[in-house]
Design an enzyme around this catalytic site. Sequence first.
Site, PDB file in Angstrom:
ATOM      1  N   GLY A  13       0.784  -1.239   0.000  1.00  0.00           N
ATOM      2  CA  GLY A  13       0.000   0.000   0.000  1.00  0.00           C
ATOM      3  C   GLY A  13       0.807   1.276   0.000  1.00  0.00           C
ATOM      4  O   GLY A  13       0.359   2.296   0.533  1.00  0.00           O
ATOM      5  N   SER A  14       1.990   1.268  -0.617  1.00  0.00           N
ATOM      6  CA  SER A  14       2.755   2.519  -0.635  1.00  0.00           C
ATOM      7  C   SER A  14       2.079   3.561  -1.536  1.00  0.00           C
ATOM      8  O   SER A  14       2.163   4.763  -1.265  1.00  0.00           O
ATOM      9  CB  SER A  14       4.202   2.278  -1.058  1.00  0.00           C
ATOM     10  N   ASN A  15       1.405   3.120  -2.583  1.00  0.00           N
ATOM     11  CA  ASN A  15       0.666   4.082  -3.412  1.00  0.00           C
ATOM     12  C   ASN A  15      -0.537   4.645  -2.658  1.00  0.00           C
ATOM     13  O   ASN A  15      -0.848   5.831  -2.777  1.00  0.00           O
ATOM     14  CB  ASN A  15       0.225   3.438  -4.737  1.00  0.00           C
ATOM     15  N   ARG A  70     -15.536 -14.499 -10.485  1.00  0.00           N
ATOM     16  CA  ARG A  70     -14.908 -13.168 -10.475  1.00  0.00           C
ATOM     17  C   ARG A  70     -15.971 -12.077 -10.497  1.00  0.00           C
ATOM     18  O   ARG A  70     -15.853 -11.056  -9.819  1.00  0.00           O
ATOM     19  CB  ARG A  70     -13.941 -13.019 -11.658  1.00  0.00           C
ATOM     20  N   ARG A  96      -5.998  -8.466  -8.655  1.00  0.00           N
ATOM     21  CA  ARG A  96      -7.088  -9.211  -9.278  1.00  0.00           C
ATOM     22  C   ARG A  96      -7.519  -8.488 -10.544  1.00  0.00           C
ATOM     23  O   ARG A  96      -7.395  -7.265 -10.632  1.00  0.00           O
ATOM     24  CB  ARG A  96      -8.301  -9.298  -8.333  1.00  0.00           C
ATOM     25  N   ILE A  97      -8.044  -9.256 -11.463  1.00  0.00           N
ATOM     26  CA  ILE A  97      -8.561  -8.650 -12.687  1.00  0.00           C
ATOM     27  C   ILE A  97      -9.978  -8.174 -12.410  1.00  0.00           C
ATOM     28  O   ILE A  97     -10.811  -8.923 -11.891  1.00  0.00           O
ATOM     29  CB  ILE A  97      -8.526  -9.679 -13.844  1.00  0.00           C
ATOM     30  N   ASN A 112      -5.896   2.862 -12.474  1.00  0.00           N
ATOM     31  CA  ASN A 112      -4.858   1.905 -12.069  1.00  0.00           C
ATOM     32  C   ASN A 112      -3.486   2.515 -12.294  1.00  0.00           C
ATOM     33  O   ASN A 112      -3.295   3.357 -13.173  1.00  0.00           O
ATOM     34  CB  ASN A 112      -4.988   0.624 -12.911  1.00  0.00           C
ATOM     35  N   HIS A 114       0.449   1.301 -13.140  1.00  0.00           N
ATOM     36  CA  HIS A 114       1.201   0.139 -13.623  1.00  0.00           C
ATOM     37  C   HIS A 114       2.676   0.519 -13.757  1.00  0.00           C
ATOM     38  O   HIS A 114       2.992   1.582 -14.307  1.00  0.00           O
ATOM     39  CB  HIS A 114       0.647  -0.325 -14.969  1.00  0.00           C
ATOM     40  N   SER A 141       2.744   4.207 -15.518  1.00  0.00           N
ATOM     41  CA  SER A 141       1.575   4.752 -16.214  1.00  0.00           C
ATOM     42  C   SER A 141       0.372   4.722 -15.290  1.00  0.00           C
ATOM     43  O   SER A 141       0.143   3.728 -14.596  1.00  0.00           O
ATOM     44  CB  SER A 141       1.208   3.871 -17.422  1.00  0.00           C
ATOM     45  N   THR A 146     -10.207  -0.570 -18.057  1.00  0.00           N
ATOM     46  CA  THR A 146     -11.201  -1.145 -18.964  1.00  0.00           C
ATOM     47  C   THR A 146     -11.073  -2.664 -18.840  1.00  0.00           C
ATOM     48  O   THR A 146     -10.275  -3.152 -18.033  1.00  0.00           O
ATOM     49  CB  THR A 146     -10.919  -0.704 -20.418  1.00  0.00           C
ATOM     50  N   ASP A 150      -4.540  -3.865 -18.139  1.00  0.00           N
ATOM     51  CA  ASP A 150      -3.539  -2.820 -18.413  1.00  0.00           C
ATOM     52  C   ASP A 150      -3.694  -2.214 -19.812  1.00  0.00           C
ATOM     53  O   ASP A 150      -2.725  -1.744 -20.407  1.00  0.00           O
ATOM     54  CB  ASP A 150      -2.102  -3.371 -18.233  1.00  0.00           C
ATOM     55  N   GLU A 179       5.847   6.655  -9.304  1.00  0.00           N
ATOM     56  CA  GLU A 179       4.444   6.241  -9.135  1.00  0.00           C
ATOM     57  C   GLU A 179       3.768   7.114  -8.083  1.00  0.00           C
ATOM     58  O   GLU A 179       2.640   7.574  -8.255  1.00  0.00           O
ATOM     59  CB  GLU A 179       4.354   4.774  -8.686  1.00  0.00           C
TER      60      GLU A 179
END
Length: 208
Positions: A13-15, A70, A96-97, A112, A114, A141, A146, A150, A179
């Site tokens: 969780g650094s972001n 899912r 997770r997707i 997101n 990446h 990025s 969507t 990615d 980031e």
Amino acid sequence: MTIALGVLASGRGSNFQAILDAIHQGTLDAIVKVVISNKADALVLERSRSHQIPGIFLDPKPFAQKENSREAYDQAVGQVLQEHRVDAVVLAGYMRIVTSVLIRQFPWKIFNIHPSLLPAFPGLHAQRQALEWGAKVSGCSVHFVTEGVDEGPVIIQEAVPILDHDTEESLSERILKREHEIFPKALQWFAEGRLSRDGRRVSLIHSV
Ligand code: GRF
């Protein structure tokens, strides 16, 4: 406008921390309403709770037996996000997707981060992929989420050099610093209503 965020994360969780720091510094006009993790022991949950932000572990296991597991899981995630009245969703190291169930609930409101310059090196271990490829530059990025992993339209990217003696760790660390800068920045642009999109092309509306 102050945006109410829901954060989905699976790890340290650094972001998420960078987002909180930006909020506290006044550079991001947002409030984090809830953090949801698919990992019970994720450090991100400890971080959220220490900031008095609800940190919820949503176990994927009970959903695994179901048909469309899912989608069923995302239904539950969506419900928690709705209960906390979030405007937008941040994937901050979420492993997770995300399915159309969630994407339809928050159209063009899921973001997101990446650790590569997309479309190069999507998926797992992006930093390792860049090293193995022999790339001289990588980066990070922020993009809209969507259905393709990615693949969503890019909002902001930052380039980071790859040095001769880099390891996966040293490169990851150098990228991570960037980031932490670009994620809150992209979210602030969204909060200000400054993101405009034409197909895949996202541009920044300049304030007058
Ligand atoms: C970051 O490298 C991010 O780009 C990727 O997962 C990692 C999460 O790190 N999606 P953290 O949990 O935010 O520290």
